[in-house]
Scaffold this active site. Structure first.
Site, mmCIF file in Angstrom:
data_model
loop_
_atom_site.group_PDB
_atom_site.id
_atom_site.type_symbol
_atom_site.label_atom_id
_atom_site.label_comp_id
_atom_site.label_asym_id
_atom_site.label_seq_id
_atom_site.Cartn_x
_atom_site.Cartn_y
_atom_site.Cartn_z
ATOM 1 N N ASP A 411 0.811 -18.347 16.609
ATOM 2 C CA ASP A 411 0.047 -17.231 16.995
ATOM 3 C C ASP A 411 -1.429 -17.266 17.319
ATOM 4 O OD1 ASP A 411 0.561 -14.070 16.864
ATOM 5 O OD2 ASP A 411 -1.288 -14.390 15.524
ATOM 6 N N GLU A 478 0.457 -19.891 21.453
ATOM 7 C CA GLU A 478 0.189 -18.331 22.157
ATOM 8 C C GLU A 478 -1.311 -18.743 22.526
ATOM 9 O OE1 GLU A 478 -0.217 -13.805 21.404
ATOM 10 O OE2 GLU A 478 -0.907 -15.100 19.879
HETATM 11 C C1 GLC Z 1 -0.322 -12.165 18.439
HETATM 12 C C2 GLC Z 1 0.986 -11.567 18.369
HETATM 13 C C3 GLC Z 1 0.733 -10.104 18.316
HETATM 14 C C4 GLC Z 1 -0.097 -9.768 16.831
HETATM 15 C C5 GLC Z 1 -1.436 -10.731 17.162
HETATM 16 C C6 GLC Z 1 -2.089 -10.672 15.838
HETATM 17 O O1 GLC Z 1 -0.935 -11.920 19.590
HETATM 18 O O2 GLC Z 1 1.754 -11.772 19.322
HETATM 19 O O3 GLC Z 1 2.053 -9.407 18.010
HETATM 20 O O4 GLC Z 1 -0.534 -8.580 16.883
HETATM 21 O O5 GLC Z 1 -1.232 -12.106 17.345
HETATM 22 O O6 GLC Z 1 -1.471 -11.584 14.859
#
Ligand code: GLC
Length: 743
Positions: A411, A478
């Protein structure tokens, strides 16, 4: 959790049963037994129930315990003789040819171990076009299956330790024999074994993954499960891990290799799991530790890997670390988080903003300092400049890999470190905004030079990579970095194994630009993870125009994405072509929607529509988020049996992809224009093309066979067709080029 999948890595020889496994002879075996039964006056049903997998003599003895040994032997010979005479419909089993070619390519030894006698075995194998390097029959052993003698003999002949042999069987006696020989077992027909296969082609794919120097995730198909909304198993209206376990067979038949589960850790769920209160336990609402262990065990048996979601830019404010840190300025854990005095004159220490609205700083009254949170105040950011934080997270990774997880989606992978001085972010010139969605408009107005994407973050990833590689685990980031060359730095040699490329999730329909972006991203790195959507963005079918048009557009783009080097991902529901769901006012649950209603993530997070009716089959209780009035045609139950459905097209696409990628195609993409206005590329001998236009397009004559056609459900790699002369709007094809034209 046990890790039967990993045992495939040590396999040096594959020992295959013949009838029902390598050779499809069911009809012929049954016919022979029926004739035999009528000759000997025995009830056919008794025999047919017992016969599969047993030597003929064992079956005869079982039904006629009163006969002498000589009579049994003679009757068994007669049974086999009946079988030699009837080879008319004996063929290689599905995937057998591909498996044997793959074993040869990988240099893995193989052998057939059968309960038939030598004459029959030779006759059947040759009818199926199979010429095994070694063959063990009942003539070679004193005891047939379930005795392990045949398998042990095979291992000795091949010079391979029994523990490094994989036995493939479709009947219990052979599985028992393999097991008793101390070998790894793989089964067909849903029988219990360490690995449960849909067909031999799947085994070819799994073995080539394990022996691929690029890692098992190379060319894999990933599937994002948004855990709260996939399947509820206990009527509380909230998705859970036992619910996912119930749906594993659906995912296997869809053609998925790898599941990403959104966070399952203990959490107060202020951001639906992206606020972790304890990294070492599974939240009871998701099914607790036992729910995860069972899911991973069941997934591994089906050849599916499971990755978790590592959320370590921030924790929950309920995490023990934060509770301690907030106690006092001199608490030993204070420095796990980022604390600053108020700005001179009061207020937050700098101009950084939360993604979900308002400042990124909250004053902690107790100690008179602000703490940083790039998301909600309940999600305080960890201080990655403190080495103790890195040590804690390294231990968390070790823990989960040892427990059997196959990796993590990381994440906010590019966020962890902040500029050490915490300077103000400059504002973007008026009228310009950052290209990233899923945040407030105010956040998009800043140039995020100092709060995210700091270059030293790579060192953290490198440390994790060293841990992951020891466990053969996969790390996919991500990273909202849309410039492909910049994104490629995150997956350079010893960093993350892969990273999502979000060019498509942040784009509306613009075919020319989309294609250019895809090809330039693929050229920047062969290790990217390809997505059209996720739980943070509006669904692609809606972004591309909605309705039937939007649906067809997503499918055409999926066809183009399917042969890009790297990992292909579906977000739950994309296989159904789902558009966004409508959420009635006041029934949403996304914290972002409070600050920025037009960016609500709820529209893509509604429960999976399994069937028409109450709560769409997601729960027998009341769903935590409205299911969104999906029409019957959007449900799995409706689409599964319909060859013309989006789901069926996706299954065909993924099957063809697996067929064509079992042999490596290399990473190079070549443009291959077949006509004006068509989008496409060539990778090795595979040519993918789509008409992304609104009008039909003429297609030049191609020397190859069509193995996938969005618009023709009869086409597949076993039933290829000729390429059509015209492509309808949004029709896409996969063509296997003739070797002569593939250079
Ligand atoms: C990432 C996740 C999202 C979340 C954010 C904070 O972007 O995909 O859903 O709100 O991180 O953890």
């Amino acid at each position: 959790m046990g890790c039967c999948m990993k045992t495939l890595a040590k396999i040096e020889a594959v020992l295959l049963d013949m009838d029902g496994t390598l050779v499809d002879s069911d009809a012929s075996v049954e016919r022979a037994w029926r004739v035999w039964c009528s000759e000997y006056g025995v009830e056919a049903s008794d025999v047919l129930e017992h016969a599969p997998g047993h030597p003929a003599a064992t079956t005869v003895r079982r039904v006629r315990p009163d006969w002498s040994d000589a009579r049994v032997e003679q009757a068994a010979r007669r049974q086999l003789a009946l079988q030699y005479d009837d080879l008319s419909d004996v063929i290689a089993a599905p995937g057998a040819v591909r498996l044997l070619a793959t074993l040869d390519r990988l240099g893995l030894a193989w052998c057939v171990v059968t309960s038939a006698d030598r004459t029959l075995a030779r006759a059947r194998l040759s009818a199926a076009g199979i010429d095994p390097p070694r063959l063990i029959t009942v003539d070679d052993v004193r005891h047939g299956k379930p005795d392990p003698e045949g398998y042990l003999l095979a291992a000795a002949l091949l010079g391979v330790d029994p523990g490094h042999c994989l036995v493939v069987e479709d009947a219990p006696p052979g599985l028992a024999a393999g097991h008793r020989a101390g070998m790894v077992t793989a089964s067909l027909r849903g029988l219990q074994a360490e690995v449960m296969l849909t067909d031999l082609g799947q085994l070819a794919w799994l073995l080539s993954g394990w022996h691929d120097p690029g890692g098992w995730w190379t060319d894999a198909v990933g599937y994002e499960v948004y855990l709260p909304s996939f399947q509820d198993s206990n009527a509380d209206g909230w998705g859970d891990l036992p619910g996912v376990t119930r749906r594993l067979d659906y995912l296997v038949t869809l053609g998925v290799d790898l599941l990403w589960l959104t966070p399952f850790f203990s959490s107060p769920m202020r951001d639906h799991g992206y606020d972790v209160a304890d990294y070492l336990t599974v939240d009871p609402s998701f099914g607790a530790d036992a729910g995860l262990d069972d899911l991973v065990r069941q997934a591994h048996r089906r050849g599916l890997r499971v990755v978790g979601d590592l959320v370590v830019n921030h924790t929950s404010d309920q995490h023990a670390w934060f509770r301690a840190a907030a106690e006092s300025r001199d608490n030993p854990l204070r420095d796990y988080y980022i604390w600053r005095d108020p700005a001179p004159g009061g207020g937050p220490p700098n101009n950084w903003l939360s993604h979900f609205g308002g400042p990124a700083w909250t004053l902690s009254e107790r100690t008179g300092q602000y703490y940083l949170h790039l998301f909600k105040p309940e999600q305080p950011d960890l201080n990655w400049r403190n080495p103790a934080v890195a040590e804690e997270v390294a231990a968390i990774l070790e823990y989960w890999f040892a427990r059997g997880l196959d990796g993590f989606r990381i994440d906010t992978a590019a966020y962890l470190l902040k500029h050490p001085e915490l300077p103000n972010n400059p504002l973007l010139p008026l009228g310009t905004v950052s290209a990233i969605n899923g945040v407030t408009a105010e956040w998009r107005g800043q140039d995020h030079l100092f709060d995210i994407h700091q270059p030293d973050v790579h060192a953290i990833h490198e440390g994790w990579r060293r841990i992951a590689d020891r466990h053969d685990a996969f790390l996919v980031g991500e990273v909202y970095e849309l410039i492909p060359q910049a994104l490629a730095c995150y997956v350079a040699v010893e960093r993350l194994h892969s990273s999502f490329w979000f060019g498509l999730v942040d784009t509306d329909w613009n075919p020319q630009r989309m294609l250019e972006m895809i090809l330039s991203a693929a050229a920047a790195s062969p290790r990217l993870s390809w997505v059209q959507g996720n739980h943070d963005r509006s669904r692609a079918a809606t972004r591309y125009g909605g309705g039937e048009l939007g649906r067809r557009r997503t499918l055409a783009i999926h066809a183009l994405m399917a042969f890009l080097p790297g990992t292909f991902w579906l977000y739950q529901g994309e296989e159904l072509g789902l558009p966004n769901a409508a959420i009635p006012a006041g029934q949403g649950a996304d914290p972002l929607a409070d600050a920025q209603p037009d960016q609500s993530r709820d529209v893509a997070r509604t429960p999976m529509p399994w069937q028409h009716g109450p709560e769409a089959g997601f729960t027998t209780g009341t769903a935590w988020l409205p299911v969104g009035q999906r029409p019957r045609a959007h449900t799995v139950a409706d689409q599964l049996p319909d060859p013309g459905s989006h789901l069926s097209a996706m299954r065909r696409l993924l099957a063809v992809r697996r067929d064509l990628l079992t042999d490596p195609l290399g990473a190079e993409l070549k443009p291959c224009p077949a006509a004006e206005g068509l989008a496409g590329y060539r990778r090795g001998h595979v040519f993918v093309l789509a008409n992304l236009d609104d009008a039909p397009r003429r297609l030049d004559q191609l020397t190859g066979s069509t193995v996938f056609d969005t618009d023709d459900p009869t086409i597949s790699s076993v039933n290829p067709g000729r390429a059509p002369t015209h492509l309808a709007p949004l029709q896409a094809l996969v063509i296997r080029l003739d070797p002569s034209s593939a250079r």
